[in-house]
Design a protein around this motif. Structure first.
Motif, mmCIF file in Angstrom:
data_model
loop_
_atom_site.group_PDB
_atom_site.id
_atom_site.type_symbol
_atom_site.label_atom_id
_atom_site.label_comp_id
_atom_site.label_asym_id
_atom_site.label_seq_id
_atom_site.Cartn_x
_atom_site.Cartn_y
_atom_site.Cartn_z
ATOM 1 N N TYR A 50 -93.307 48.943 51.240
ATOM 2 C CA TYR A 50 -93.983 50.199 50.869
ATOM 3 C C TYR A 50 -95.382 50.254 51.471
ATOM 4 C CZ TYR A 50 -95.624 54.019 47.877
ATOM 5 O OH TYR A 50 -96.130 55.212 47.420
ATOM 6 N N TYR A 51 -96.087 49.111 51.430
ATOM 7 C CA TYR A 51 -97.381 48.966 52.105
ATOM 8 C C TYR A 51 -97.218 48.027 53.289
ATOM 9 C CZ TYR A 51 -99.698 50.819 47.879
ATOM 10 O OH TYR A 51 -100.104 51.597 46.824
ATOM 11 N N ARG A 52 -97.906 48.327 54.364
ATOM 12 C CA ARG A 52 -97.939 47.423 55.502
ATOM 13 C C ARG A 52 -99.274 46.677 55.467
ATOM 14 N NH1 ARG A 52 -96.348 48.940 61.734
ATOM 15 N NH2 ARG A 52 -96.850 46.905 62.689
ATOM 16 N N PRO A 53 -99.272 45.347 55.545
ATOM 17 C CA PRO A 53 -100.525 44.593 55.462
ATOM 18 C C PRO A 53 -101.532 45.005 56.550
ATOM 19 C CG PRO A 53 -98.634 43.123 55.312
ATOM 20 C CD PRO A 53 -98.104 44.459 55.717
ATOM 21 N N VAL A 54 -102.790 44.993 56.176
ATOM 22 C CA VAL A 54 -103.852 45.226 57.160
ATOM 23 C C VAL A 54 -103.845 44.080 58.165
ATOM 24 C CG1 VAL A 54 -106.347 45.426 57.491
ATOM 25 C CG2 VAL A 54 -105.247 46.551 55.535
ATOM 26 N N SER A 55 -103.656 42.874 57.662
ATOM 27 C CA SER A 55 -103.500 41.698 58.522
ATOM 28 C C SER A 55 -102.599 40.694 57.821
ATOM 29 C CB SER A 55 -104.855 41.063 58.845
ATOM 30 O OG SER A 55 -105.491 40.593 57.670
ATOM 31 N N GLY A 56 -102.077 39.740 58.596
ATOM 32 C CA GLY A 56 -101.123 38.786 58.060
ATOM 33 C C GLY A 56 -99.697 39.279 58.253
ATOM 34 N N THR A 57 -98.736 38.474 57.849
ATOM 35 C CA THR A 57 -97.332 38.822 58.046
ATOM 36 C C THR A 57 -96.508 38.576 56.792
ATOM 37 O OG1 THR A 57 -96.794 36.606 58.883
ATOM 38 C CG2 THR A 57 -97.401 38.286 60.518
ATOM 39 N N ILE A 58 -95.478 39.396 56.621
ATOM 40 C CA ILE A 58 -94.483 39.201 55.566
ATOM 41 C C ILE A 58 -93.136 39.194 56.255
ATOM 42 C CG2 ILE A 58 -93.450 40.124 53.461
ATOM 43 C CD1 ILE A 58 -96.117 41.498 52.879
ATOM 44 N N ARG A 59 -92.496 38.034 56.276
ATOM 45 C CA ARG A 59 -91.208 37.882 56.953
ATOM 46 C C ARG A 59 -90.092 37.690 55.932
ATOM 47 N NH1 ARG A 59 -91.318 37.118 62.365
ATOM 48 N NH2 ARG A 59 -93.354 36.801 63.332
ATOM 49 N N PHE A 60 -89.054 38.462 56.109
ATOM 50 C CA PHE A 60 -87.868 38.382 55.262
ATOM 51 C C PHE A 60 -86.692 38.010 56.150
ATOM 52 C CE2 PHE A 60 -84.311 40.942 53.230
ATOM 53 C CZ PHE A 60 -84.026 39.979 52.278
#
Length: 256
Positions: A50-60
């Motif tokens: 729903y939100y995209r990080p300003v920085s960093g990563t979220i991997r699924f």
């Protein structure tokens, strides 16, 4: 299953999450706790895409969450918010059937297998007797159970729960979390849940992440996270910690 690395997140220009990192193993139940305003819901919304990080990563499953199409993500991930389902005059059966939509092609109607799947889930969640009742006639606890059934119909690999026990009495809280636990054990489901109740979090989660002011304070088992000095600092209250008489996990008693 899920890797969150150095996530910084703003919402409406306000910093909410600051360098948040953690990993969640497949088939585990991962709890996110912390006081109001610590960033729990924002973190869950970031994981859901729903939100995209300003920085960093979220991997699924090795791929950044925002790279999935919404339909593809819905086939793999289900989200249940604390508001549960809207109080609409839609039958329980039709509501649960909506969970099958991510698996249908454009303009494809539900098939026999989809209808049978819904009936099977209604049986598993003890909702068969409410099959033709509408949501606006149900109690809050019943609607929350229907919401879980709808999520089950999606057949996700990851379930995100945002304070699922809010507004429920203690009997419905335990019933709901036991239902999720049974589903998890039988299917290998991975669960990430935000919980306010530290005692429930301690009993039902394999690992806990304690957030405070958008930063990770501690990640570990309930015995590593639910500690008097740590909770006193984060929640600004003086708790007493005792072991549960049956499971030995820490339980919080608040001083007066």
């Amino acid at each position: 299953m899920l890797q969150v690395e150095s996530v910084f997140q703003n919402v409406n220009g306000k910093p909410i999450l600051d360098q948040v990192s953690f990993h969640v193993k497949k088939g585990s139940c991962f709890g996110i706790i912390g006081p109001n305003g610590s960033g729990k819901t924002t973190l869950l919304k970031s994981i859901s895409g729903y939100y995209r990080p300003v920085s960093g990563t979220i991997r699924f499953q090795g791929k950044e969450v925002h790279e999935f199409s919404r339909k593809k993500l819905a086939q793999k991930m289900a989200v249940l918010s604390q508001e549960s389902l809207p109080n609409y005059p839609i039958t329980v059966f039709d509501t649960v059937l909506m969970g099958r939509y991510p698996h249908l092609k454009w303009y494809q109607r539900e098939g026999k297998k989809d209808l049978e799947k819904v009936d099977e889930i209604l049986e598993l969640t003890s909702l068969t007797h409410l099959r033709e009742q509408t949501l606006d006639t149900l109690s809050g606890g019943e609607r929350q159970r229907v919401a879980i059934a709808k999520a089950m119909a999606q057949e996700p690999e990851l379930l995100l729960l945002d304070e699922p026990t809010t507004y429920l009495d203690i009997g419905h809280q335990i019933s709901l979390l036991k239902l999720v636990k049974t589903w998890q054990n039988e299917s290998g489901l991975t669960v990430i849940m935000v919980l306010h109740d530290l005692n429930l979090a301690s009993q039902f989660c394999d690992q806990l992440l304690l957030l405070h002011q958008g930063k990770v304070v501690k990640i570990g088992s309930s015995k590593e996270v639910i500690k008097k000095d740590m909770l006193e600092k984060v929640y600004e209250t003086i708790p007493e910690i005792i072991p549960h008489p049956k499971t030995d996990v820490p339980q919080v008693i608040l001083g007066i």
